[in-house]
Design an enzyme around this catalytic site. Structure first.
Site, PDB file in Angstrom:
ATOM      1  N   GLU A  11       6.804  15.655   7.713  1.00 30.50           N
ATOM      2  CA  GLU A  11       6.769  17.099   7.391  1.00 30.50           C
ATOM      3  C   GLU A  11       5.308  17.452   7.220  1.00 30.50           C
ATOM      4  O   GLU A  11       4.643  18.279   7.658  1.00 30.50           O
ATOM      5  CB  GLU A  11       7.864  17.704   6.429  1.00 30.50           C
ATOM      6  CG  GLU A  11       7.538  18.980   6.343  1.00 30.50           C
ATOM      7  CD  GLU A  11       7.877  20.003   7.254  1.00 30.50           C
ATOM      8  OE1 GLU A  11       7.312  21.304   7.392  1.00 30.50           O
ATOM      9  OE2 GLU A  11       8.508  19.529   8.085  1.00 30.50           O
ATOM     10  N   GLY A  19      -4.715   7.681   4.380  1.00 31.57           N
ATOM     11  CA  GLY A  19      -3.797   8.155   5.478  1.00 31.57           C
ATOM     12  C   GLY A  19      -3.156   6.867   6.325  1.00 31.57           C
ATOM     13  O   GLY A  19      -1.902   7.110   6.575  1.00 31.57           O
ATOM     14  N   TYR A  60      -4.539  10.218  14.557  1.00 32.92           N
ATOM     15  CA  TYR A  60      -3.154   9.915  14.857  1.00 32.92           C
ATOM     16  C   TYR A  60      -3.318   9.022  16.420  1.00 32.92           C
ATOM     17  O   TYR A  60      -2.419   8.188  16.556  1.00 32.92           O
ATOM     18  CB  TYR A  60      -2.392  11.305  15.007  1.00 32.92           C
ATOM     19  CG  TYR A  60      -1.851  12.105  13.912  1.00 32.92           C
ATOM     20  CD1 TYR A  60      -2.019  11.115  12.579  1.00 32.92           C
ATOM     21  CD2 TYR A  60      -1.979  13.212  13.855  1.00 32.92           C
ATOM     22  CE1 TYR A  60      -1.691  11.614  11.492  1.00 32.92           C
ATOM     23  CE2 TYR A  60      -1.648  13.761  12.735  1.00 32.92           C
ATOM     24  CZ  TYR A  60      -1.547  13.251  11.579  1.00 32.92           C
ATOM     25  OH  TYR A  60      -1.258  13.986  10.362  1.00 32.92           O
ATOM     26  N   GLY A  85     -11.029   8.630   4.792  1.00 37.24           N
ATOM     27  CA  GLY A  85     -11.757   7.343   5.058  1.00 37.24           C
ATOM     28  C   GLY A  85     -11.609   6.328   4.505  1.00 37.24           C
ATOM     29  O   GLY A  85     -12.094   5.224   4.624  1.00 37.24           O
ATOM     30  N   VAL A  91      -4.314  13.689   2.509  1.00 38.67           N
ATOM     31  CA  VAL A  91      -5.187  12.878   1.749  1.00 38.67           C
ATOM     32  C   VAL A  91      -6.329  13.833   1.210  1.00 38.67           C
ATOM     33  O   VAL A  91      -6.891  14.715   2.142  1.00 38.67           O
ATOM     34  CB  VAL A  91      -5.776  11.830   2.525  1.00 38.67           C
ATOM     35  CG1 VAL A  91      -6.809  11.305   1.834  1.00 38.67           C
ATOM     36  CG2 VAL A  91      -4.708  10.865   3.252  1.00 38.67           C
ATOM     37  N   ASN A 114      -6.597  20.747  14.867  1.00 33.78           N
ATOM     38  CA  ASN A 114      -7.002  19.866  13.683  1.00 33.78           C
ATOM     39  C   ASN A 114      -7.771  18.581  14.448  1.00 33.78           C
ATOM     40  O   ASN A 114      -6.795  17.568  14.436  1.00 33.78           O
ATOM     41  CB  ASN A 114      -5.860  19.483  12.798  1.00 33.78           C
ATOM     42  CG  ASN A 114      -6.382  18.832  11.809  1.00 33.78           C
ATOM     43  OD1 ASN A 114      -7.346  18.423  11.291  1.00 33.78           O
ATOM     44  ND2 ASN A 114      -5.393  18.859  10.504  1.00 33.78           N
TER      45      ASN A 114
END
Length: 158
Positions: free
Chosen positions: A82, A96, A130, A92, A86, A123
């Site tokens: 959901e 994540g 991802y 970095g 970070v 985003n």
């Protein structure tokens, strides 16, 4: 060093603060109506969701909140992420990536067929992140949502 741990009841205020930071980042600062009591009930009462905390050198810097869904096609549960967030100062650092890897491990341990989530189309930093982690866009699918008055009306309770 990044450490990932399961959230505990004493983390509810932290999780809510991070949710509010995420809402601000996603340009919806007034959209959060969740309270500590609601989160506590969801995570530790009814247990309809779970949360992880990412720590950098012992300091909380992020969280993931997830729950199980089910795929009729695979006949297996899945994990739906959901929220993943970070803090800006820890981006970095690997937090994540560590959260996603930990969740992928949970999915494997629980014999899940899928691990999925949504990301806002604007985003780009998250989308790029991802993709680098192996995620694939499900562009042929669109999210449908019924909430608020429309949910009440759909249920025939207006």
């Amino acid at each position: 060093m990044i450490a990932i741990r399961t959230a505990a009841p004493q983390d509810v205020a932290l999780i809510l603060d991070l949710i509010r930071e995420l809402a601000l980042y996603e340009r919806e600062p007034d959209a959060v109506v969740a309270t500590e009591a609601m989160l506590h009930d969801a995570l530790f009462g009814r247990r309809v969701a779970e949360s992880l905390i990412a720590e950098l050198d012992g300091r909380p810097v992020g969280f993931a909140l997830f729950f199980h869904n089910f795929s009729t096609w695979t006949g297996k549960p899945g994990i739906y992420l959901e929220d993943l967030y970070v803090t800006p100062d820890a981006r970095g650092s690997g937090a994540g990536k560590a959260l996603l890897r930990h969740l992928a491990g949970i999915a494997l341990d629980r014999d899940c067929g899928r691990f999925e989530w949504a990301v806002l189309d604007w985003n780009t930093p998250a989308i790029d992140f991802y993709r680098a982690m192996g995620a694939q866009a499900m562009d042929e699918w669109t999210v449908q949502r019924v909430s608020g008055d429309a949910l009440v009306a759909l249920a025939g309770r207006d």
